[in-house]
Scaffold this motif. Structure first.
Motif, PDB file in Angstrom:
ATOM      1  N   GLY A 142      19.184  -6.968 -11.435  1.00 37.47           N
ATOM      2  CA  GLY A 142      20.054  -5.388 -10.425  1.00 37.47           C
ATOM      3  C   GLY A 142      18.983  -4.617  -9.276  1.00 37.47           C
ATOM      4  N   LEU A 143      20.129  -3.639  -8.981  1.00 35.70           N
ATOM      5  CA  LEU A 143      18.963  -3.092  -8.746  1.00 35.70           C
ATOM      6  C   LEU A 143      17.935  -2.168  -9.464  1.00 35.70           C
ATOM      7  CD1 LEU A 143      21.837  -1.864  -5.992  1.00 35.70           C
ATOM      8  CD2 LEU A 143      19.677  -3.592  -5.394  1.00 35.70           C
ATOM      9  N   MET A 144      16.875  -2.598  -9.676  1.00 34.57           N
ATOM     10  CA  MET A 144      16.302  -2.515 -10.475  1.00 34.57           C
ATOM     11  C   MET A 144      15.342  -3.264 -10.032  1.00 34.57           C
ATOM     12  SD  MET A 144      15.599  -0.368 -14.891  1.00 34.57           S
ATOM     13  CE  MET A 144      14.584   0.226 -15.539  1.00 34.57           C
ATOM     14  N   ILE A 145      13.908  -3.090  -9.794  1.00 36.81           N
ATOM     15  CA  ILE A 145      13.536  -3.985  -8.670  1.00 36.81           C
ATOM     16  C   ILE A 145      11.395  -3.706  -9.027  1.00 36.81           C
ATOM     17  CG2 ILE A 145      12.499  -5.860  -6.912  1.00 36.81           C
ATOM     18  CD1 ILE A 145      15.870  -5.699  -6.160  1.00 36.81           C
ATOM     19  N   GLY A 146      11.160  -4.131  -9.186  1.00 35.70           N
ATOM     20  CA  GLY A 146       9.219  -4.042  -9.426  1.00 35.70           C
ATOM     21  C   GLY A 146       8.470  -5.110  -8.392  1.00 35.70           C
ATOM     22  N   LEU A 147       7.698  -4.768  -7.419  1.00 32.60           N
ATOM     23  CA  LEU A 147       7.166  -6.024  -7.193  1.00 32.60           C
ATOM     24  C   LEU A 147       5.770  -5.184  -6.850  1.00 32.60           C
ATOM     25  CD1 LEU A 147       7.013  -5.385  -3.837  1.00 32.60           C
ATOM     26  CD2 LEU A 147       9.574  -4.444  -4.536  1.00 32.60           C
ATOM     27  N   GLU A 148       4.826  -6.539  -6.356  1.00 38.83           N
ATOM     28  CA  GLU A 148       3.230  -6.345  -6.472  1.00 38.83           C
ATOM     29  C   GLU A 148       2.980  -7.505  -5.546  1.00 38.83           C
ATOM     30  OE1 GLU A 148       1.403  -7.001  -9.559  1.00 38.83           O
ATOM     31  OE2 GLU A 148       2.363  -5.441 -11.121  1.00 38.83           O
ATOM     32  N   VAL A 149       2.562  -6.436  -4.217  1.00 31.67           N
ATOM     33  CA  VAL A 149       2.296  -7.770  -2.999  1.00 31.67           C
ATOM     34  C   VAL A 149       0.264  -7.647  -3.109  1.00 31.67           C
ATOM     35  CG1 VAL A 149       2.031  -7.384  -0.826  1.00 31.67           C
ATOM     36  CG2 VAL A 149       3.657  -7.291  -2.264  1.00 31.67           C
ATOM     37  N   GLU A 150      -0.293  -8.810  -2.104  1.00 33.78           N
ATOM     38  CA  GLU A 150      -1.401  -9.569  -2.784  1.00 33.78           C
ATOM     39  C   GLU A 150      -2.094  -8.501  -1.511  1.00 33.78           C
ATOM     40  OE1 GLU A 150      -4.464 -11.340  -3.590  1.00 33.78           O
ATOM     41  OE2 GLU A 150      -2.421 -11.926  -4.355  1.00 33.78           O
ATOM     42  N   GLY A 151      -3.067  -8.198  -1.630  1.00 40.94           N
ATOM     43  CA  GLY A 151      -3.947  -7.088  -0.768  1.00 40.94           C
ATOM     44  C   GLY A 151      -3.399  -5.825  -0.205  1.00 40.94           C
ATOM     45  N   PHE A 152      -2.504  -5.088  -1.462  1.00 41.81           N
ATOM     46  CA  PHE A 152      -1.888  -3.719  -1.467  1.00 41.81           C
ATOM     47  C   PHE A 152      -1.892  -3.357  -2.619  1.00 41.81           C
ATOM     48  CE2 PHE A 152      -0.227  -5.297   2.486  1.00 41.81           C
ATOM     49  CZ  PHE A 152      -0.037  -4.313   3.010  1.00 41.81           C
ATOM     50  N   THR A 153      -2.565  -2.024  -2.892  1.00 41.13           N
ATOM     51  CA  THR A 153      -2.409  -1.117  -3.929  1.00 41.13           C
ATOM     52  C   THR A 153      -0.685  -0.469  -3.959  1.00 41.13           C
ATOM     53  OG1 THR A 153      -2.284   1.482  -3.409  1.00 41.13           O
ATOM     54  CG2 THR A 153      -4.499  -0.613  -4.457  1.00 41.13           C
ATOM     55  N   GLY A 154       0.003  -0.740  -4.327  1.00 37.56           N
ATOM     56  CA  GLY A 154       1.612   0.537  -4.900  1.00 37.56           C
ATOM     57  C   GLY A 154       1.075   1.560  -3.780  1.00 37.56           C
ATOM     58  N   SER A 155       0.431   2.362  -3.966  1.00 39.79           N
ATOM     59  CA  SER A 155       0.704   3.626  -2.865  1.00 39.79           C
ATOM     60  C   SER A 155       0.021   3.750  -1.779  1.00 39.79           C
ATOM     61  CB  SER A 155      -0.879   4.604  -3.121  1.00 39.79           C
ATOM     62  OG  SER A 155      -1.083   5.938  -2.659  1.00 39.79           O
ATOM     63  N   GLU A 156      -0.322   2.523  -1.315  1.00 39.47           N
ATOM     64  CA  GLU A 156      -0.664   2.521  -0.101  1.00 39.47           C
ATOM     65  C   GLU A 156       0.185   1.527   0.733  1.00 39.47           C
ATOM     66  OE1 GLU A 156      -5.779   0.607  -0.417  1.00 39.47           O
ATOM     67  OE2 GLU A 156      -3.761  -0.870  -0.183  1.00 39.47           O
ATOM     68  N   LEU A 157       1.119   0.654   0.144  1.00 36.62           N
ATOM     69  CA  LEU A 157       2.412  -0.766   0.630  1.00 36.62           C
ATOM     70  C   LEU A 157       3.466   1.033   0.212  1.00 36.62           C
ATOM     71  CD1 LEU A 157       3.477  -2.033   1.550  1.00 36.62           C
ATOM     72  CD2 LEU A 157       4.459  -3.368  -0.738  1.00 36.62           C
ATOM     73  N   ARG A 158       3.540   1.946  -0.056  1.00 32.23           N
ATOM     74  CA  ARG A 158       4.632   3.069  -0.481  1.00 32.23           C
ATOM     75  C   ARG A 158       4.243   3.124   0.836  1.00 32.23           C
ATOM     76  NH1 ARG A 158       4.810   6.161  -5.267  1.00 32.23           N
ATOM     77  NH2 ARG A 158       6.970   7.107  -4.609  1.00 32.23           N
ATOM     78  N   LYS A 159       3.136   4.126   1.247  1.00 41.56           N
ATOM     79  CA  LYS A 159       2.993   5.300   2.234  1.00 41.56           C
ATOM     80  C   LYS A 159       2.846   4.228   3.981  1.00 41.56           C
ATOM     81  CE  LYS A 159      -0.675   7.667   0.087  1.00 41.56           C
ATOM     82  NZ  LYS A 159      -2.059   8.091   0.183  1.00 41.56           N
ATOM     83  N   LYS A 160       3.471   3.445   3.786  1.00 40.77           N
ATOM     84  CA  LYS A 160       3.146   2.317   4.717  1.00 40.77           C
ATOM     85  C   LYS A 160       4.571   2.354   5.012  1.00 40.77           C
ATOM     86  CE  LYS A 160       0.866  -1.503   7.744  1.00 40.77           C
ATOM     87  NZ  LYS A 160       0.609  -3.211   7.202  1.00 40.77           N
ATOM     88  N   LEU A 161       4.976   1.528   3.489  1.00 41.63           N
ATOM     89  CA  LEU A 161       6.914   1.692   4.507  1.00 41.63           C
ATOM     90  C   LEU A 161       7.369   2.693   4.844  1.00 41.63           C
ATOM     91  CD1 LEU A 161       7.556   0.062   1.166  1.00 41.63           C
ATOM     92  CD2 LEU A 161       7.995  -1.596   3.100  1.00 41.63           C
ATOM     93  N   LEU A 162       6.931   4.350   3.852  1.00 38.69           N
ATOM     94  CA  LEU A 162       7.295   5.927   4.684  1.00 38.69           C
ATOM     95  C   LEU A 162       6.668   5.748   5.925  1.00 38.69           C
ATOM     96  CD1 LEU A 162       9.383   7.706   3.309  1.00 38.69           C
ATOM     97  CD2 LEU A 162       6.971   8.718   2.597  1.00 38.69           C
ATOM     98  N   PHE A 163       6.247   6.026   6.068  1.00 40.29           N
ATOM     99  CA  PHE A 163       5.267   6.593   7.395  1.00 40.29           C
ATOM    100  C   PHE A 163       5.373   5.368   8.774  1.00 40.29           C
ATOM    101  CE2 PHE A 163       3.083   8.998   4.345  1.00 40.29           C
ATOM    102  CZ  PHE A 163       3.833  10.383   4.675  1.00 40.29           C
ATOM    103  N   GLU A 164       5.463   4.278   8.070  1.00 44.78           N
ATOM    104  CA  GLU A 164       5.671   3.204   9.773  1.00 44.78           C
ATOM    105  C   GLU A 164       6.665   3.082   9.483  1.00 44.78           C
ATOM    106  OE1 GLU A 164       2.000   0.400  10.290  1.00 44.78           O
ATOM    107  OE2 GLU A 164       0.977   2.071   8.816  1.00 44.78           O
ATOM    108  N   HIS A 165       7.941   2.426   8.698  1.00 46.37           N
ATOM    109  CA  HIS A 165       8.536   1.520   8.661  1.00 46.37           C
ATOM    110  C   HIS A 165      10.611   2.400   8.507  1.00 46.37           C
ATOM    111  CE1 HIS A 165       6.502  -1.637   9.469  1.00 46.37           C
ATOM    112  NE2 HIS A 165       5.680  -0.913   8.558  1.00 46.37           N
TER     113      HIS A 165
END
Length: 375
Positions: free
Chosen positions: A315-338
């Motif tokens: 459902g809408l309880m989703i965890g994902l991991e992305v090559e080349g990013f820590t979770g913190s790095e990706l969260r900040k990029k999504l928040l501040f740039e997108h």
């Protein structure tokens, strides 16, 4: 006076919200895919919710549990019907940790035993008993350490059986889906086997559905994918769409005794009005099915993206991991740039816990921005 400095804060302050969006003072729009830790279940500032809470606070916001409160019985009836547990009893309190504390206390009263079995990477709250059952030594003080809690690996039924077969355990407590650890799910086979072992050993089975419940998984409670019926179910988070509220659903086989449990603020008039409004909106807008459909769509689309190493959840309880990013790095990029709010878990996992009303169009917008962010 300063605030006690225990939170790492992003330099953003939402001042209003609508649906799956929040806005800063200057009007900047952020897509909210975190819902304030899975709390916003029906969307920010839903008009039916605002009306119900406003009307109730104008009449009576609070009185104690020493008098009748028909809002509590209305909530119990509606929740029993919505959840599929009409024969269970309801105890209302204020937070997820408090719900788990009361569940353990009730199990210990009922069985006369002191020990609790919990599972690796579990998170059950930050109050004394709840944090003792949380598998994170970094947030347990020496006062919280106790020999009454045993941890075994999630989905290891042999380890669980070996512990419970000693006959010393009041309860086994397990999350419907582990959230804080990064979206890890007990298998249906494991839950069914655990329920059998609990029954065999006279141990009460507690399902912590604080994050995974209230429709988030695409069923009312995540454990309902396995078909089991726990002895106690705890819920909070989305129960009142941001107003502090929590609950225990208690099997009819567990006897009540006056004074066994109690609370000052739990089940107050305003909390009940908020919780009733949530259930009414969930039914009216078919939000559990929406969470299942939009969540499945998101999960399948995320799996198609080559850089995504792993996608977990229901459902809408989703965890994902992305090559080349820590979770913190990706969260900040999504928040501040997108301009997209997401959550974290551990070093690499990003959590998506949006309102159950998230639309497919909003999911598509996220997918487009997410692909740009990881390029």
């Amino acid at each position: 006076m300063n605030l006690f400095d225990v939170y790492s804060l992003y330099d953003i302050e939402p001042v209003r919200g609508k649906g799956s969006h929040v806005y800063t003072e200057d009007g900047t729009d952020y897509l909210d895919l975190y819902g304030g830790h899975a709390v916003i279940s029906i969307g920010h500032a839903h008009p039916d919710y605002v009306k119900a809470v406003s009307e109730q606070v104008a009449k009576l916001g609070f009185y104690s549990n020493s008098v009748q409160n028909t809002l509590q019985t209305t909530l119990a009836e509606k929740l029993g019907k919505a959840s599929g547990y009409p024969d269970y009893s309801l105890f209302l309190c204020n937070s997820g940790a408090e719900a788990n504390e009361n569940a353990i206390k009730l199990a210990s009263f009922t069985t006369g035993r002191a020990k609790v079995l919990a599972f690796g990477k579990a998170f059950h709250g930050r109050t004394s008993g709840a944090v003792a059952m949380t598998d994170n030594p970094a947030i347990r003080s020496p006062f919280n350490e106790t020999s009454n809690v045993t941890f075994v690996p999630l989905n290891d039924i042999d380890a669980a059986d070996a512990a419970l077969s000693t006959g010393e355990y009041a309860a086994a407590i397990v999350e419907g889906i582990q959230g804080v650890s990064g979206i890890h799910e007990p298998t249906g086979q494991f839950l069914n086997a655990l329920a059998e072992v609990c029954k065999k050993t006279g141990t009460l089975l507690i399902l912590d559905e604080i994050q995974s419940g209230y429709g988030r998984s695409g069923k009312f409670f995540a454990h309902q994918y396995s078909g089991i019926r726990p002895d106690i179910i705890t819920c909070a988070k989305g129960i009142a769409n941001g107003f502090p509220a929590a609950a225990l659903l208690i099997s009819p086989e567990i006897p009540a005794k006056k004074g066994m449990l109690g609370t000052t603020f739990g089940g107050n008039h305003l909390a009940c009005a908020a919780a009733i409004a949530v259930l009414d909106v969930m039914e009216k807008e078919n939000l559990v099915n929406n969470a299942a459909e939009v969540g499945e769509y998101l999960i399948e689309e995320l799996k198609k993206i080559p850089a995504v190493k792993d996608v977990r959840g229901r459902g809408l309880m989703i965890g994902l991991e992305v090559e080349g990013f820590t979770g913190s790095e990706l969260r900040k990029k999504l928040l501040f740039e997108h301009h997209i709010f997401t959550g974290g878990a551990g070093q690499y996992t990003v959590r998506l816990l949006p309102a159950l009303s998230l639309s497919k169009e909003e999911a598509d917008y996220f997918l487009d921005e997410f692909k740009k962010a990881i390029q």
